[in-house]
Design an enzyme around this catalytic site. Sequence first.
Site, PDB file in Angstrom:
ATOM      1  N   ASP A 168      -5.772   5.375  -1.857  1.00 15.22           N
ATOM      2  CA  ASP A 168      -4.674   5.293  -0.894  1.00 15.22           C
ATOM      3  C   ASP A 168      -3.434   4.749  -1.601  1.00 15.22           C
ATOM      4  O   ASP A 168      -3.509   3.821  -2.406  1.00 15.22           O
ATOM      5  CB  ASP A 168      -5.064   4.377   0.271  1.00 15.22           C
ATOM      6  CG  ASP A 168      -4.131   4.544   1.455  1.00 15.22           C
ATOM      7  OD1 ASP A 168      -4.559   5.103   2.476  1.00 15.22           O
ATOM      8  OD2 ASP A 168      -2.951   4.120   1.358  1.00 15.22           O
ATOM      9  N   ILE A 169      -2.277   5.314  -1.278  1.00 10.59           N
ATOM     10  CA  ILE A 169      -1.022   4.923  -1.942  1.00 10.59           C
ATOM     11  C   ILE A 169      -0.573   3.515  -1.526  1.00 10.59           C
ATOM     12  O   ILE A 169       0.181   2.867  -2.258  1.00 10.59           O
ATOM     13  CB  ILE A 169       0.078   5.961  -1.630  1.00 10.59           C
ATOM     14  CG1 ILE A 169       1.169   5.943  -2.679  1.00 10.59           C
ATOM     15  CG2 ILE A 169       0.643   5.784  -0.236  1.00 10.59           C
ATOM     16  CD1 ILE A 169       2.099   7.146  -2.616  1.00 10.59           C
ATOM     17  N   HIS A 227      -9.020  12.401   7.529  1.00 17.39           N
ATOM     18  CA  HIS A 227      -9.337  11.529   6.398  1.00 17.39           C
ATOM     19  C   HIS A 227     -10.177  10.368   6.888  1.00 17.39           C
ATOM     20  O   HIS A 227      -9.947   9.838   7.971  1.00 17.39           O
ATOM     21  CB  HIS A 227      -8.075  11.009   5.701  1.00 17.39           C
ATOM     22  CG  HIS A 227      -7.015  10.491   6.615  1.00 17.39           C
ATOM     23  ND1 HIS A 227      -6.228  11.337   7.388  1.00 17.39           N
ATOM     24  CD2 HIS A 227      -6.610   9.239   6.912  1.00 17.39           C
ATOM     25  CE1 HIS A 227      -5.375  10.609   8.099  1.00 17.39           C
ATOM     26  NE2 HIS A 227      -5.594   9.334   7.844  1.00 17.39           N
TER      27      HIS A 227
HETATM   28  P1  5GP Z   1      -3.772   7.111   8.943  1.00 18.44           P
HETATM   29  O1  5GP Z   1      -2.877   6.104   9.586  1.00 18.44           O
HETATM   30  O2  5GP Z   1      -3.330   8.526   9.221  1.00 18.44           O
HETATM   31  O3  5GP Z   1      -5.233   6.886   9.293  1.00 18.44           O
HETATM   32  O4  5GP Z   1      -3.719   6.851   7.385  1.00 18.44           O
HETATM   33  C1  5GP Z   1      -2.897   7.552   6.509  1.00 18.44           C
HETATM   34  C2  5GP Z   1      -3.068   6.922   5.141  1.00 18.44           C
HETATM   35  O5  5GP Z   1      -2.533   7.800   4.176  1.00 18.44           O
HETATM   36  C3  5GP Z   1      -2.363   5.585   4.979  1.00 18.44           C
HETATM   37  O6  5GP Z   1      -3.307   4.585   4.589  1.00 18.44           O
HETATM   38  C4  5GP Z   1      -1.336   5.855   3.877  1.00 18.44           C
HETATM   39  O7  5GP Z   1      -1.132   4.760   3.009  1.00 18.44           O
HETATM   40  C5  5GP Z   1      -1.930   7.049   3.168  1.00 18.44           C
HETATM   41  N1  5GP Z   1      -0.938   7.916   2.530  1.00 18.44           N
HETATM   42  C6  5GP Z   1       0.183   8.436   3.100  1.00 18.44           C
HETATM   43  N2  5GP Z   1       0.848   9.200   2.228  1.00 18.44           N
HETATM   44  C7  5GP Z   1       0.127   9.194   1.086  1.00 18.44           C
HETATM   45  C8  5GP Z   1       0.302   9.817  -0.190  1.00 18.44           C
HETATM   46  O8  5GP Z   1       1.263  10.543  -0.446  1.00 18.44           O
HETATM   47  N3  5GP Z   1      -0.653   9.574  -1.140  1.00 18.44           N
HETATM   48  C9  5GP Z   1      -1.737   8.778  -0.886  1.00 18.44           C
HETATM   49  N4  5GP Z   1      -2.600   8.608  -1.885  1.00 18.44           N
HETATM   50  N5  5GP Z   1      -1.935   8.174   0.304  1.00 18.44           N
HETATM   51  C10 5GP Z   1      -1.020   8.382   1.276  1.00 18.44           C
END
Ligand code: 5GP
Length: 126
Positions: free
Chosen positions: A39-40, A110
């Site tokens: 995760d970034i 994810h």
């Molecule tokens: P959600 O809130 O949708 O469950 O989580 C999305 C996740 O994607 C977050 O933890 C965020 O840090 C991660 N994320 C968003 N953009 C990117 C990216 O460009 N690269 C990576 N590796 N993670 C990302």
Amino acid sequence: MAIDATLPYDDDNIFAKILRGEIPNKTVYEDEHVLAFQDINPQAPQHILVIPKGKYVSWDDFSAKASDAEIGGFVRAVGHVAREAGMVEAGYRLLANIGQNAHQEVPHLHVHIFAGKPLGPMLVKG
Ligand code: 5GP
């Protein structure tokens, strides 16, 4: 901003771009059905995202429409990644956000894997 998990798949979402190689990622595992990467913006010392390669908006979409091979491959990959990362002995947490109340931000399924410290209560109370 949280997404509506009932919307059709958006080919321009960030994880679709990662799968196409248009945006770099730190891959920890890849096979026919799955990509796992760091995760970034890690929320724990270890924070890995596991995504299916198929176009599924959320767990809801995936569980309704994916093939048995995709679902089996995905579930096994999550366990494999956690084992390979050495998370099993101390424990780890899986999380999948689906839609607005769960604050899903990226409209491609994810599963988050968190580990590396005691992770606290499951949900914020109140
Ligand atoms: P959600 O809130 O949708 O469950 O989580 C999305 C996740 O994607 C977050 O933890 C965020 O840090 C991660 N994320 C968003 N953009 C990117 C990216 O460009 N690269 C990576 N590796 N993670 C990302």
